[in-house]
Structure formats: C-alpha cells, structure tokens
Motif scaffolding. Structure first.
Motif, short mmCIF file in Angstrom:
data_model
loop_
_atom_site.label_atom_id
_atom_site.label_comp_id
_atom_site.label_asym_id
_atom_site.label_seq_id
_atom_site.Cartn_x
_atom_site.Cartn_y
_atom_site.Cartn_z
N LEU A 129 0.83 -1.22 0.00
CA LEU A 129 0.00 0.00 0.00
C LEU A 129 0.86 1.26 0.00
N ALA A 130 1.88 1.29 0.84
CA ALA A 130 2.77 2.46 0.92
C ALA A 130 3.50 2.67 -0.40
N GLY A 131 3.98 1.59 -1.00
CA GLY A 131 4.67 1.70 -2.29
C GLY A 131 3.78 2.25 -3.38
N ALA A 132 2.52 1.81 -3.41
CA ALA A 132 1.58 2.33 -4.40
C ALA A 132 1.34 3.82 -4.18
N ALA A 133 1.20 4.21 -2.93
CA ALA A 133 1.00 5.63 -2.61
C ALA A 133 2.20 6.46 -3.06
N ILE A 134 3.39 5.97 -2.78
CA ILE A 134 4.60 6.69 -3.17
C ILE A 134 4.69 6.82 -4.68
N PHE A 135 4.37 5.74 -5.38
CA PHE A 135 4.43 5.78 -6.84
C PHE A 135 3.50 6.85 -7.40
N LEU A 136 2.36 7.06 -6.77
CA LEU A 136 1.36 7.99 -7.28
C LEU A 136 1.55 9.44 -6.81
N MET A 137 2.30 9.65 -5.75
CA MET A 137 2.38 11.00 -5.18
C MET A 137 3.54 11.81 -5.74
N ARG A 138 3.48 13.10 -5.49
CA ARG A 138 4.58 14.00 -5.83
C ARG A 138 5.78 13.64 -4.97
N LYS A 139 6.95 13.63 -5.57
CA LYS A 139 8.17 13.24 -4.85
C LYS A 139 8.80 14.45 -4.16
N GLY A 140 9.55 14.17 -3.11
CA GLY A 140 10.29 15.21 -2.40
C GLY A 140 9.51 15.94 -1.34
N THR A 141 8.24 15.65 -1.19
CA THR A 141 7.42 16.33 -0.18
C THR A 141 7.62 15.67 1.18
N GLN A 142 7.16 16.32 2.21
CA GLN A 142 7.24 15.73 3.55
C GLN A 142 6.44 14.43 3.62
N THR A 143 5.30 14.40 2.98
CA THR A 143 4.48 13.18 2.95
C THR A 143 5.24 12.04 2.27
N HIS A 144 5.91 12.35 1.16
CA HIS A 144 6.70 11.36 0.46
C HIS A 144 7.81 10.82 1.37
N ARG A 145 8.47 11.70 2.10
CA ARG A 145 9.55 11.26 3.00
C ARG A 145 9.00 10.37 4.12
#
Length: 178
Positions: free
Chosen positions: A21-37
């Motif tokens: 689930l986390a990997g799918a979320a990361i794949f879909l989200m903007r990179k470099g944000t606090q949420t991504h980290r």
C-alpha cells in the motif's frame, strides 16, 4: 487463511501488505514532499521487517542441500540489496546533489517494489492457502504459474521504470505542474 500463520509469517504478511500500500502511494504521489519522505521511510522500514521476518522461515520448496534455506530465500537477498542500494543512492544524492544518484534511488526502489509485488502475487497464484488457485497437480504447473506471474509483473515494471523513471529529469515530480 491467515489464522494459521506462525507469528513470524503473520509479521511478514502484515508488513508486506503495508509495504504494498505504501509503495503504491509513493508511486502515485509527488516526490520530495514531507508526505513522500514519511511514507517512504515507513515503506523502507516495512520492507526491512518483511525481508528479515522471512529469513528464519524454513523453505517449503526446493531447500538447498538439506538446509532450511531454499530457492525463494534468494529473493530475500535480492530485495535486501535493492533496498540498501536505494538508500545508499539517496544518501549520495543528499551529499552530492548529483541527479544521477536521485535517479538511481528512484530506480532501485522501483525495482524493490516490483520485487515485492512479484513475491506477493506469486504467493497468491501458487499457494493454495490463499484460495486463489487449487493445489497444482504437478511441479510443472506450479512453475508455469510462478513464471507467468513474475514475467508479467517484471515486464510491466521494466516498461514503467524505463519509460517513467530512467529517462528525463529525476526532479520532474517535485516541480509544480502548470
């Protein structure tokens, strides 16, 4: 289904499920944000738990030379190395700001995620415990199903990695789209 799992396999199952689930979320989200980290860090932690929790589990298919290790333990090593390389690349990028290290981070962790999906879907396709398939009558049927699932996932992963990650600016996901 999961009621009869040993505590170690239950930990493995839960951490792998979270990592999917986390990997799918990361794949879909903007990179470099606090949420991504934050989600990325939790993905890495879940993957380490996933990998380390299955090491002591005895092989049920193709054990090596009478040991408790088997064919599928090879993938544990590959997954662990992929994670380490992805973390190393991110650390190098933070130190050097060389975008090739950022690209390497993205590629290694994308392959880590592909490996996780391959392991999970292989289990779903070949292990009667998950009630997706009936028990195979022959090992040939088992290996055909295993190969088909993994070849399909790997082909999609290579295509996505080569067309979406390996080319272009590794910072493209950080920029606002206009």
């Amino acid at each position: 289904m999961i009621n009869d799992l040993s505590p170690l396999l239950l930990i493995h199952f839960l951490s792998a499920s979270y990592a999917i689930l986390a990997g799918a979320a990361i794949f879909l989200m903007r990179k470099g944000t606090q949420t991504h980290r934050v989600i990325g860090t939790s993905y890495i932690a879940a993957m380490f738990v996933t990998v380390l929790s299955v090491v002591p589990v005895p092989a049920t298919v193709m054990p090596f030379f009478g040991t408790r290790f088997g064919f599928f333990h090879i993938f544990v090593v590959v997954g662990f190395i992929s994670l380490l390389f992805g973390i190393r690349a991110l650390r190098r990028w933070h130190t050097t700001r060389d975008l090739e290290w950022l690209r390497a981070h993205q590629i290694h962790l994308a392959y880590s995620y592909a490996g996780l999906l391959m392991a999970g879907f292989s289990q779903m396709a070949t292990n009667p415990r998950w009630l997706v398939v009936a028990p195979f009558e022959t090992m040939t049927q088992f290996w055909i199903a295993f190969a088909a699932v993994n070849a399909g996932i790997y082909a999609v992963a290579i295509w996505l990695i080569q067309t979406r990650i390996a080319k272009g600016d590794p910072m493209r996901w950080k920029r606002t789209r206009g």
